[in-house]
Design a protein around this motif. Structure first.
Motif, PDB file in Angstrom:
ATOM      1  N   UNK A 184      79.883  44.215  23.916  1.00 19.32           N
ATOM      2  CA  UNK A 184      78.544  43.696  23.645  1.00 19.32           C
ATOM      3  C   UNK A 184      78.015  44.298  22.346  1.00 19.32           C
ATOM      4  N   UNK A 185      77.786  43.468  21.363  1.00 20.39           N
ATOM      5  CA  UNK A 185      77.291  43.899  20.059  1.00 20.39           C
ATOM      6  C   UNK A 185      75.775  44.035  20.128  1.00 20.39           C
ATOM      7  N   UNK A 186      75.255  45.097  19.518  1.00 18.79           N
ATOM      8  CA  UNK A 186      73.816  45.246  19.442  1.00 18.79           C
ATOM      9  C   UNK A 186      73.218  46.145  20.498  1.00 18.79           C
ATOM     10  N   UNK A 187      73.994  46.548  21.463  1.00 18.64           N
ATOM     11  CA  UNK A 187      73.532  47.529  22.440  1.00 18.64           C
ATOM     12  C   UNK A 187      74.131  48.879  22.047  1.00 18.64           C
ATOM     13  N   UNK A 188      75.198  49.293  22.714  1.00 18.34           N
ATOM     14  CA  UNK A 188      75.809  50.570  22.387  1.00 18.34           C
ATOM     15  C   UNK A 188      76.836  50.451  21.257  1.00 18.34           C
ATOM     16  N   UNK A 189      77.349  49.272  20.999  1.00 16.14           N
ATOM     17  CA  UNK A 189      78.413  49.097  20.021  1.00 16.14           C
ATOM     18  C   UNK A 189      77.858  49.099  18.599  1.00 16.14           C
ATOM     19  N   UNK A 208      90.339  39.967  21.925  1.00 17.87           N
ATOM     20  CA  UNK A 208      89.016  40.579  21.802  1.00 17.87           C
ATOM     21  C   UNK A 208      87.947  39.523  22.073  1.00 17.87           C
ATOM     22  N   UNK A 209      86.917  39.925  22.783  1.00 19.65           N
ATOM     23  CA  UNK A 209      85.776  39.039  23.035  1.00 19.65           C
ATOM     24  C   UNK A 209      84.507  39.786  22.647  1.00 19.65           C
ATOM     25  N   UNK A 210      83.791  39.260  21.674  1.00 16.85           N
ATOM     26  CA  UNK A 210      82.519  39.838  21.259  1.00 16.85           C
ATOM     27  C   UNK A 210      81.378  39.094  21.947  1.00 16.85           C
ATOM     28  N   UNK A 211      80.355  39.853  22.354  1.00 23.99           N
ATOM     29  CA  UNK A 211      79.199  39.286  23.044  1.00 23.99           C
ATOM     30  C   UNK A 211      77.953  39.516  22.198  1.00 23.99           C
ATOM     31  N   UNK A 212      77.240  38.431  21.907  1.00 23.26           N
ATOM     32  CA  UNK A 212      75.963  38.506  21.209  1.00 23.26           C
ATOM     33  C   UNK A 212      74.858  37.999  22.124  1.00 23.26           C
ATOM     34  N   UNK A 213      73.661  38.474  21.881  1.00 26.88           N
ATOM     35  CA  UNK A 213      72.479  37.966  22.573  1.00 26.88           C
ATOM     36  C   UNK A 213      71.507  37.440  21.513  1.00 26.88           C
ATOM     37  N   UNK A 214      70.417  38.147  21.285  1.00 20.82           N
ATOM     38  CA  UNK A 214      69.462  37.720  20.255  1.00 20.82           C
ATOM     39  C   UNK A 214      70.078  37.871  18.870  1.00 20.82           C
ATOM     40  N   UNK A 215      69.999  36.825  18.058  1.00 22.63           N
ATOM     41  CA  UNK A 215      70.508  36.864  16.683  1.00 22.63           C
ATOM     42  C   UNK A 215      69.336  36.555  15.761  1.00 22.63           C
ATOM     43  N   UNK A 216      68.908  37.570  14.997  1.00 29.55           N
ATOM     44  CA  UNK A 216      67.715  37.425  14.179  1.00 29.55           C
ATOM     45  C   UNK A 216      66.709  38.471  14.595  1.00 29.55           C
ATOM     46  N   UNK A 217      65.451  38.240  14.289  1.00 28.95           N
ATOM     47  CA  UNK A 217      64.416  39.209  14.614  1.00 28.95           C
ATOM     48  C   UNK A 217      64.247  39.329  16.123  1.00 28.95           C
TER      49      UNK A 217
END
Length: 255
Positions: A184-189, A208-217
């Motif tokens: 999960x990108x943007x949390x601990x990574x 590899x599998x990358x996980x995004x949630x909010x992208x932007x502000x």
């Protein structure tokens, strides 16, 4: 929080120099999938254009409550080469009180019916666990997980993804398609974590599998990455030497 975000951006700037040199090799010894959870509007407005500028496709695990106001826009994504997967109707995280039947009826069947309508019944039937919670109903953890996986199998799901663990060996995927591991990108990574994760997938021929949630502000506590960070990460992926596939495409490739 802001210090972490600046550090993430600085790390990306330094690491991007390495994968660009690797881009000429393109060994495709492994693969990477770009996945996006929750069906957030920022993914339509920021992530999809960034992917398409690079000729990439993502797998979007949608939550009905989040997409309902822009459902027509989400319905267009399969025709543009992107993949839609289920992430429930209401994004529940407390599953102890629910039976498998209740979960299927309330959270899975409505969104699965919509996905069949917009992407066709022959689409990949993928799922991402909300909150990474797999303890459905009563009992010990193994019983709860087995109940969840059995319910997904009965509904015709082909895979389910969490948001932790190393890149997936092919044998693991074949044995445990409902336990796909991801980062999960943007949390601990941080940037170096993503770089090392991709390099391990390439060196060991893993997925590899990358996980995004909010992208932007957005609040960093919500796993947000800025548009600039997202662009840099996509460039890192392109330079990683990994084949970029949607989840459904990679499952078919492994099978």
């Amino acid at each position: 929080m802001e210090t972490n975000r600046r550090g993430f951006t600085a790390g990306l700037a330094s690491l991007l120099l390495v994968p660009k040199a690797a881009a000429a090799i393109q060994t495709h010894a492994g693969a990477v999938s770009l996945t996006y959870d929750d069906g957030l509007s920022s993914q339509l407005d920021v992530a999809v254009p960034a992917l398409e500028r690079r000729g990439l496709h993502g797998t979007f695990y949608v939550t009905w409550d989040n997409i309902v106001d822009r459902v027509a826009d989400w319905a267009k994504l399969p025709a543009r080469g992107h993949e839609l997967g289920a992430h429930t109707v209401h994004h529940p995280c407390n599953l102890g009180p629910l039976s498998a039947r209740q979960y299927a009826d309330r959270e899975m069947l409505p969104v699965e019916a919509w996905l069949d309508q917009v992407a066709g019944k022959a689409r990949p039937h993928d799922f991402a666990y909300p909150c990474d919670v797999t303890n459905l109903g009563p009992g010990i953890a193994n019983v709860q997980r087995a109940r969840f996986e059995a319910m997904l199998h009965r509904l015709g799901l082909q895979s389910a993804r969490n948001s932790e663990g190393p890149p997936n060996p092919a044998g693991w995927v074949r044995r445990h398609p409902f336990r796909l591991q991801a980062l999960a990108v943007g949390y601990d990574a941080q940037a170096l974590d993503v770089f090392n994760y991709l390099q391990r997938a390439r060196n060991e021929g893993r997925w590899a599998i990358l996980v995004f949630h909010q992208v932007g502000d957005g609040p960093e506590s919500d796993g947000a990455v800025t548009a600039v960070q997202h662009d840099a990460l996509l460039d890192m992926v392109l330079g990683s030497g990994l084949a970029v596939r949607t989840v459904g495409e990679q499952l078919q490739h492994i099978a």
